[in-house]
Design an enzyme around this catalytic site. Structure first.
Site, PDB file in Angstrom:
ATOM      1  N   PHE A   1      59.649  33.582  -7.331  1.00  0.00           N
ATOM      2  CA  PHE A   1      58.616  32.693  -7.884  1.00  0.00           C
ATOM      3  C   PHE A   1      58.051  33.182  -9.219  1.00  0.00           C
ATOM      4  O   PHE A   1      57.442  32.410  -9.956  1.00  0.00           O
ATOM      5  CB  PHE A   1      57.458  32.525  -6.882  1.00  0.00           C
ATOM      6  CG  PHE A   1      56.467  33.654  -6.909  1.00  0.00           C
ATOM      7  CD1 PHE A   1      55.399  33.638  -7.814  1.00  0.00           C
ATOM      8  CD2 PHE A   1      56.575  34.742  -6.052  1.00  0.00           C
ATOM      9  CE1 PHE A   1      54.476  34.686  -7.869  1.00  0.00           C
ATOM     10  CE2 PHE A   1      55.675  35.789  -6.096  1.00  0.00           C
ATOM     11  CZ  PHE A   1      54.622  35.759  -7.010  1.00  0.00           C
TER      12      PHE A   1
ATOM     13  N   CYS B   1      57.981  42.141 -11.953  1.00  0.00           N
ATOM     14  CA  CYS B   1      58.702  43.254 -11.325  1.00  0.00           C
ATOM     15  C   CYS B   1      58.625  44.491 -12.209  1.00  0.00           C
ATOM     16  O   CYS B   1      58.886  45.593 -11.761  1.00  0.00           O
ATOM     17  CB  CYS B   1      60.147  42.880 -11.095  1.00  0.00           C
ATOM     18  SG  CYS B   1      60.963  42.444 -12.622  1.00  0.00           S
TER      19      CYS B   1
HETATM   20  P1  NAD Z   1      60.970  36.612  -2.206  1.00  0.00           P
HETATM   21  O1  NAD Z   1      61.962  37.628  -1.762  1.00  0.00           O
HETATM   22  O2  NAD Z   1      59.907  36.206  -1.260  1.00  0.00           O
HETATM   23  O3  NAD Z   1      61.742  35.261  -2.608  1.00  0.00           O
HETATM   24  C1  NAD Z   1      62.870  35.299  -3.459  1.00  0.00           C
HETATM   25  C2  NAD Z   1      63.872  34.253  -2.980  1.00  0.00           C
HETATM   26  O4  NAD Z   1      64.349  34.610  -1.690  1.00  0.00           O
HETATM   27  C3  NAD Z   1      63.252  32.863  -2.870  1.00  0.00           C
HETATM   28  O5  NAD Z   1      64.161  31.934  -3.387  1.00  0.00           O
HETATM   29  C4  NAD Z   1      63.034  32.693  -1.376  1.00  0.00           C
HETATM   30  O6  NAD Z   1      63.201  31.361  -0.955  1.00  0.00           O
HETATM   31  C5  NAD Z   1      64.082  33.578  -0.754  1.00  0.00           C
HETATM   32  N1  NAD Z   1      63.613  34.247   0.476  1.00  0.00           N
HETATM   33  C6  NAD Z   1      62.361  34.706   0.720  1.00  0.00           C
HETATM   34  N2  NAD Z   1      62.314  35.312   1.929  1.00  0.00           N
HETATM   35  C7  NAD Z   1      63.558  35.210   2.450  1.00  0.00           C
HETATM   36  C8  NAD Z   1      64.136  35.662   3.668  1.00  0.00           C
HETATM   37  N3  NAD Z   1      63.424  36.317   4.591  1.00  0.00           N
HETATM   38  N4  NAD Z   1      65.428  35.406   3.873  1.00  0.00           N
HETATM   39  C9  NAD Z   1      66.163  34.757   2.969  1.00  0.00           C
HETATM   40  N5  NAD Z   1      65.659  34.306   1.793  1.00  0.00           N
HETATM   41  C10 NAD Z   1      64.379  34.539   1.526  1.00  0.00           C
HETATM   42  O7  NAD Z   1      60.372  37.125  -3.591  1.00  0.00           O
HETATM   43  P2  NAD Z   1      59.183  36.474  -4.415  1.00  0.00           P
HETATM   44  O8  NAD Z   1      57.909  36.718  -3.699  1.00  0.00           O
HETATM   45  O9  NAD Z   1      59.533  35.095  -4.795  1.00  0.00           O
HETATM   46  O10 NAD Z   1      59.246  37.360  -5.746  1.00  0.00           O
HETATM   47  C11 NAD Z   1      58.561  38.570  -5.895  1.00  0.00           C
HETATM   48  C12 NAD Z   1      59.461  39.771  -5.671  1.00  0.00           C
HETATM   49  O11 NAD Z   1      60.566  39.716  -6.556  1.00  0.00           O
HETATM   50  C13 NAD Z   1      58.761  41.085  -5.973  1.00  0.00           C
HETATM   51  O12 NAD Z   1      59.141  42.015  -5.004  1.00  0.00           O
HETATM   52  C14 NAD Z   1      59.313  41.470  -7.342  1.00  0.00           C
HETATM   53  O13 NAD Z   1      59.289  42.844  -7.634  1.00  0.00           O
HETATM   54  C15 NAD Z   1      60.698  40.958  -7.233  1.00  0.00           C
HETATM   55  N6  NAD Z   1      61.281  40.741  -8.542  1.00  0.00           N
HETATM   56  C16 NAD Z   1      62.201  41.624  -8.996  1.00  0.00           C
HETATM   57  C17 NAD Z   1      62.745  41.485 -10.256  1.00  0.00           C
HETATM   58  C18 NAD Z   1      63.754  42.464 -10.764  1.00  0.00           C
HETATM   59  O14 NAD Z   1      64.456  42.141 -11.724  1.00  0.00           O
HETATM   60  N7  NAD Z   1      63.859  43.649 -10.180  1.00  0.00           N
HETATM   61  C19 NAD Z   1      62.352  40.416 -11.070  1.00  0.00           C
HETATM   62  C20 NAD Z   1      61.414  39.511 -10.572  1.00  0.00           C
HETATM   63  C21 NAD Z   1      60.886  39.693  -9.301  1.00  0.00           C
END
Ligand code: NAD
Length: 518
Positions: A171, A303
């Protein structure tokens, strides 16, 4: 009263304000070049984080819709993979121009659905746009190699696409992260099924519309929606050859292991805990401003947010000045002029962040600046948390061990640089680390000894531009091929190596050779 957006310009009506939207439009699927309303029975409400007013809904795309998207991607692949590299390049030029022309519209969608300030949302678009710009150089980037290896014999190696790729996005960067994959996947001749975050799909829908307008043929890019069910579909669909995932460790570790077990390539960028080391010889003004900006910008929901500070020696004396700077930041709705940070994504996120702040007190740390309960006058119902600074933090405390992903800076102290380096290297994450120093030898030692993969020297958020790659390591990544840059192209392609004997009529053998050539 709900209006389904049937047309291409699905999101153009988003206002540049937090006023209640009279007729929120549902996000549609984008399959085979068409915006198709979903027949979903389950929907994810999308709220403006500044007000919690409903602004849209994302469907849990049905199994038939998900299959239709992969059918379209698989059907488009043979012809698309054979288009000339120069025609794909022309589409990228168009795409870059259209993203620029729609910059504000993309940013408005981000501010409304994700919450970050409008200026910061424009930066979100820019960092994705730069990847699209880098994809304009695709003919150069895909140049192969060729070597004469024996008499009349040469070997050529060049890259070919993989097939259907899937991208699963978080997100927090609704434009940048879809743009880590859309341009590179398609420019390399693959087709893509992309799932944006169900919490803010609006920017992706605009990016899909612009890709079509740029000339991407039907089926080359499809967008589907949903949560876990969509992800499981992607993980188990045999026609999908590779998955780019960005998000939390919880989701990413699951996606990496199940996707890999199903024989797919998986690159997964995960969570982080990025440290800044503040040396006493640093330029104080630059360092404190950089740290405050990087800790609290985007309400800490990056992130690469600088969420952890390690003061070394006497630099701990600067904490009261740091706190004053943080106090001066304006927390407000993202469309408001002068807002430095907006709300966090959801009431649940605010609750979790405030819970982690609470845990710090119980663990014996000190709350030097407490942003809990902050409400801007105009937005009493938003998910706001003011800048928060927690000092006297130690590894083992919950506020240190967990990724907070909110506007919270935790501060540890070390007597020496060696001690600071060892704190950072003992952390499970490896996205980024920064040092503020005016000493060359100190910077060199830090660079040499620090483990995280993206290092800033007097630079608070050292995210490499797309001519490089995003190189987090340790528990901040699963899979071993990085996003964008040369590595990103490697992820979306595989090599073909061809060895040819020219002038076979000159060959002198009279019987079959059964030994390896010596
Ligand atoms: P999230 O893991 O909740 O969601 C990411 C995606 O995974 C979404 O499309 C969601 O629908 C899906 N998802 C969520 N839970 C799931 C599950 N249990 N099983 C399968 N799919 C699932 O992450 P978020 O809250 O949207 O984003 C924030 C996180 O992303 C933070 O931890 C941040 O550090 C990380 N992030 C990392 C980078 C990087 O490049 N390292 C960049 C941006 C964000």
């Amino acid at each position: 009263s709900r209006v389904v957006a049937p047309c291409v310009r699905a999101y153009s009506s988003y206002p540049m304000s937090h006023d209640k939207i009279a007729n929120p439009k549902d996000a549609t699927n984008f399959i085979n070049g068409k915006f198709v309303p979903s027949k979903a029975t389950k929907w994810f409400d999308i709220h403006d984080p500044a007000t919690n007013n409903l602004v849209s809904r994302a469907p849990q795309s049905t199994p038939e819709e998900l299959k239709a998207a992969v059918d379209a991607a698989a059907a488009a692949y043979p012809e698309w993979s054979r288009t000339t590299i120069l025609s794909r390049q022309q589409i990228m030029f168009n795409y870059v121009r259209l993203i620029r022309e729609n910059w504000d519209r993309l940013a408005a969608s981000i501010t409304l659905e994700q919450g970050k300030t409008f200026e910061d949302a424009k930066g979100d678009v820019l960092r994705g746009l730069q990847v699209a710009e880098s994809a304009c150089a695709i003919p150069h980037q895909l140049l192969g190699t060729n070597l004469p290896v024996a008499k009349n014999m040469e070997t050529r190696a060049y890259r070919v696409p993989l097939g259907v790729i899937a991208s699963i996005c978080p997100f927090n960067f609704p434009a940048m992260i879809p743009l880590w994959s859309i341009p590179l996947v398609t420019a390399t001749g693959n087709t893509l099924v992309l799932k944006p975050s169900e919490r803010d799909p609006g920017a992706t829908m605009i990016l899909a519309e612009l890709a079509k307008e740029a000339g991407l043929p039907d089926g080359v890019l499809s967008v589907v929606h949903g949560g876990h069910d969509t992800v499981d579909f992607i993980l188990d669909e045999p026609r999908i050859k590779a998955i780019s995932f960005v998000g939390s460790n919880r989701a990413g570790e699951y996606i990496h292991s199940r996707g890999s077990a199903n024989g797919k390539r998986v690159q997964a960028n995960l969570g982080a805990k990025n440290h800044a080391v503040l040396m006493p010889e640093a330029n104080k003004n630059h360092a404190l401003n950089a740290i405050v900006g990087a800790a609290f910008g985007a309400a800490g929901q990056r992130c690469m947010a600088l969420s952890t500070l390690v003061t070394v020696g006497d630099s701990k004396e600067w904490m009261s000045e740091l706190t004053e700077l943080a106090k001066g930041l304006k927390v407000n709705g993202g469309f408001e002029k002068g807002a430095d940070l907006g709300p966090v994504i959801s009431p649940q996120a605010r609750e979790r962040i405030e819970g982690l702040i609470e845990s710090a007190t119980a663990d014996g740390a000190t709350i030097a600046l407490d942003g809990r309960g902050f409400r801007p006058e105009k937005y009493p119902n938003g998910n706001f948390v003011g800048p928060t600074i927690i000092t006297n933090v130690k590894p083992g405390m919950k506020c240190y061990d967990e990724e907070i992903f909110g506007p919270v800076l935790v501060v540890l102290h070390a007597e020496t640089l060696d001690e600071a380096i060892s704190i950072i290297n003992n952390n499970r994450y490896g996205n980024g680390a920064a040092i503020f120093t005016n000493s060359g030898p100190v910077a060199a030692k830090f660079e040499r000894e620090i483990e995280p993969g993206q290092i800033g020297i007097n630079v608070p958020i050292p995210v490499p531009l797309p001519m490089f790659s995003f190189t987090g390591n340790k528990d901040s990544i699963r899979g071993d091929i990085n996003f964008y840059g040369k590595a990103g192209l490697d992820f979306y392609t595989q090599f073909k190596t061809v060895t040819s004997l020219w002038r076979a009529e000159d060959a002198t053998e009279t019987r079959a050779s059964v030994v390896m050539p010596t």
